[in-house]
Design an enzyme around this catalytic site. Structure first.
Site, mmCIF file in Angstrom:
data_model
loop_
_atom_site.group_PDB
_atom_site.id
_atom_site.type_symbol
_atom_site.label_atom_id
_atom_site.label_comp_id
_atom_site.label_asym_id
_atom_site.label_seq_id
_atom_site.Cartn_x
_atom_site.Cartn_y
_atom_site.Cartn_z
ATOM 1 N N ASN A 63 47.717 17.699 38.135
ATOM 2 C CA ASN A 63 47.959 19.274 38.509
ATOM 3 C C ASN A 63 49.020 19.261 39.646
ATOM 4 O O ASN A 63 48.725 19.026 40.750
ATOM 5 C CB ASN A 63 46.585 20.061 39.016
ATOM 6 C CG ASN A 63 47.020 21.460 39.399
ATOM 7 O OD1 ASN A 63 47.990 21.973 39.068
ATOM 8 N ND2 ASN A 63 46.011 21.975 39.906
ATOM 9 N N HIS A 65 40.984 27.278 38.350
ATOM 10 C CA HIS A 65 40.882 26.387 39.614
ATOM 11 C C HIS A 65 40.547 27.239 40.852
ATOM 12 O O HIS A 65 40.734 28.421 40.903
ATOM 13 C CB HIS A 65 42.370 26.042 39.676
ATOM 14 C CG HIS A 65 42.659 24.739 40.707
ATOM 15 N ND1 HIS A 65 42.773 25.085 42.038
ATOM 16 C CD2 HIS A 65 42.889 23.546 40.425
ATOM 17 C CE1 HIS A 65 42.815 23.792 42.805
ATOM 18 N NE2 HIS A 65 42.999 22.968 41.696
ATOM 19 N N LYS A 94 50.550 21.769 40.622
ATOM 20 C CA LYS A 94 50.584 23.101 41.317
ATOM 21 C C LYS A 94 52.203 23.724 41.506
ATOM 22 O O LYS A 94 52.821 23.607 40.497
ATOM 23 C CB LYS A 94 49.751 22.851 42.913
ATOM 24 C CG LYS A 94 48.411 22.138 42.709
ATOM 25 C CD LYS A 94 47.787 22.241 43.726
ATOM 26 C CE LYS A 94 46.505 21.183 43.634
ATOM 27 N NZ LYS A 94 45.546 21.364 44.919
ATOM 28 N N GLU A 149 42.087 27.189 43.712
ATOM 29 C CA GLU A 149 42.967 28.130 44.201
ATOM 30 C C GLU A 149 43.434 29.571 43.583
ATOM 31 O O GLU A 149 43.661 30.319 44.298
ATOM 32 C CB GLU A 149 44.321 27.182 44.337
ATOM 33 C CG GLU A 149 44.090 26.065 45.485
ATOM 34 C CD GLU A 149 45.087 24.684 45.056
ATOM 35 O OE1 GLU A 149 45.908 24.785 44.274
ATOM 36 O OE2 GLU A 149 44.693 23.735 45.749
ATOM 37 N N SER A 152 40.905 14.936 46.216
ATOM 38 C CA SER A 152 41.415 13.803 46.817
ATOM 39 C C SER A 152 41.342 12.577 46.219
ATOM 40 O O SER A 152 41.206 11.579 46.625
ATOM 41 C CB SER A 152 40.710 13.819 48.242
ATOM 42 O OG SER A 152 41.219 14.937 49.139
ATOM 43 N N GLY A 208 42.614 18.265 48.461
ATOM 44 C CA GLY A 208 43.902 18.266 49.388
ATOM 45 C C GLY A 208 43.444 17.881 50.842
ATOM 46 O O GLY A 208 44.398 18.030 51.744
ATOM 47 N N GLU A 215 35.485 20.020 41.102
ATOM 48 C CA GLU A 215 36.271 19.995 42.154
ATOM 49 C C GLU A 215 35.690 20.631 43.416
ATOM 50 O O GLU A 215 35.789 21.836 43.527
ATOM 51 C CB GLU A 215 37.669 20.716 41.899
ATOM 52 C CG GLU A 215 38.301 20.005 40.837
ATOM 53 C CD GLU A 215 39.817 20.142 40.678
ATOM 54 O OE1 GLU A 215 40.500 19.098 40.910
ATOM 55 O OE2 GLU A 215 40.231 21.260 40.991
HETATM 56 C C1 PEP Z 1 43.517 19.827 42.661
HETATM 57 O O1 PEP Z 1 44.011 20.826 43.012
HETATM 58 O O2 PEP Z 1 43.043 20.127 41.440
HETATM 59 C C2 PEP Z 1 43.236 18.531 43.480
HETATM 60 C C3 PEP Z 1 42.063 17.845 43.128
HETATM 61 O O3 PEP Z 1 44.012 18.357 44.574
HETATM 62 P P1 PEP Z 1 43.901 17.062 45.174
HETATM 63 O O4 PEP Z 1 43.878 15.815 44.306
HETATM 64 O O5 PEP Z 1 45.179 17.011 46.046
HETATM 65 O O6 PEP Z 1 42.819 16.791 46.132
#
Ligand code: PEP
Length: 253
Positions: A10, A98, A12, A100, A214, A174, A168
């Site tokens: 992803n 997601h 983003k 976000e 992460s 992040g 997630e």
């Molecule tokens: C995401 O936003 O889908 C995600 C998993 O981000 P990160 O791997 O940076 O934690």
């Protein structure tokens, strides 16, 4: 039940044409070098890069996905992109719900479900995201929150062929923080049970549930070797060819 692992990036809101193209070309070359990979690969760039990335991926076993879509096929929705526009650009997948988007755009389970139905109708596969906040986790509500998100966001008609779930935890995205492997397995197993109630056992057993939050080369194996973890949704580490591919290789792809 053998489920082919999905390694999904992803991107983003990152990348201009030159770096997005270079990243896609780098991933395409590495995936080609794997020959017949054991996993499925997916990259989800921003809308602005979909056409360029599609071109850069030519001939590689890497699917293209978007990060959101509207539920209507066309019409008066300024700034939105329809599922049909995504298939027209060569997308096979779309990420929906997601955290976000749930946080920044107030997306509800109901809206995510409506988008997923429209995406499926247009021939797109969906990656439907769920996950608890730190507050909810600290209150012991993780499984309850995730179950409600599954019940509300996943269409009644969803099948293992058109739907992937991504667990997630919001606090792990992040941040470099992750749940323990046992915590992840517990949530994934609970999610599969809810899916079985909603969609039937056969569908639930075949449906892929990704872990995201992460994920990096050093922890990929720990998470992706869990029985109910069928791949990863990767944010930050998907922006570097070496990291994205190291996650895949460390996960047995
Ligand atoms: C995401 O936003 O889908 C995600 C998993 O981000 P990160 O791997 O940076 O934690």
């Amino acid at each position: 039940m053998a489920r082919k692992k999905l390694i999904a990036g992803n991107w983003k809101m990152n990348g201009l044409t030159a770096d997005g193209t270079a990243l896609a070309k780098g991933i395409a070359a590495e995936v080609k070098a794997l020959g017949k990979p054991q996993c499925e690969f997916l990259v989800c760039p921003p809308f602005t890069l979909l056409a360029a990335v599609k071109k850069a991926l030519r001939g590689a076993r890497v699917a293209l996905g978007a990060q959101d879509c509207h539920f209507d096929a066309k019409g008066a929705h300024t700034g939105d992109v329809s599922p049909l526009m995504l298939t027209d650009l060569g997308c096979a997948y779309v990420i929906l719900g997601h955290s976000e988007r749930r946080a920044d755009h107030g997306e509800s389970n109901e809206l995510v479900c409506k988008k997923a139905e429209a995406a499926h109708q247009a021939g797109l596969k969906t990656v439907i995201c769920i996950g608890e906040t730190l507050e909810q986790r600290d209150a012991g509500q993780t499984i309850d929150v995730c179950s409600k998100q599954i019940l509300g966001s996943v269409p009644e008609t969803a099948t293992a062929a058109d739907t992937v779930i991504a667990y997630e935890p919001v606090w792990a995205i992040g941040t470099g923080k992750t749940p323990t492997a046992q915590d992840v397995e517990d949530v994934h197993a609970a999610v599969r049970k809810v899916l079985a109630k909603k969609l039937g056992r056969a569908n639930a057993n075949k449906m892929r549930i990704l872990y995201g939050g992460s994920v990096k080369p050093s922890n990929a194996k720990e998470f992706l070797s869990l029985p109910d973890v069928d791949g990863a949704l990767i944010g930050g580490a998907s922006l570097k060819v070496e990291d994205f591919m190291a996650i895949a290789k460390n996960s047995g792809c």
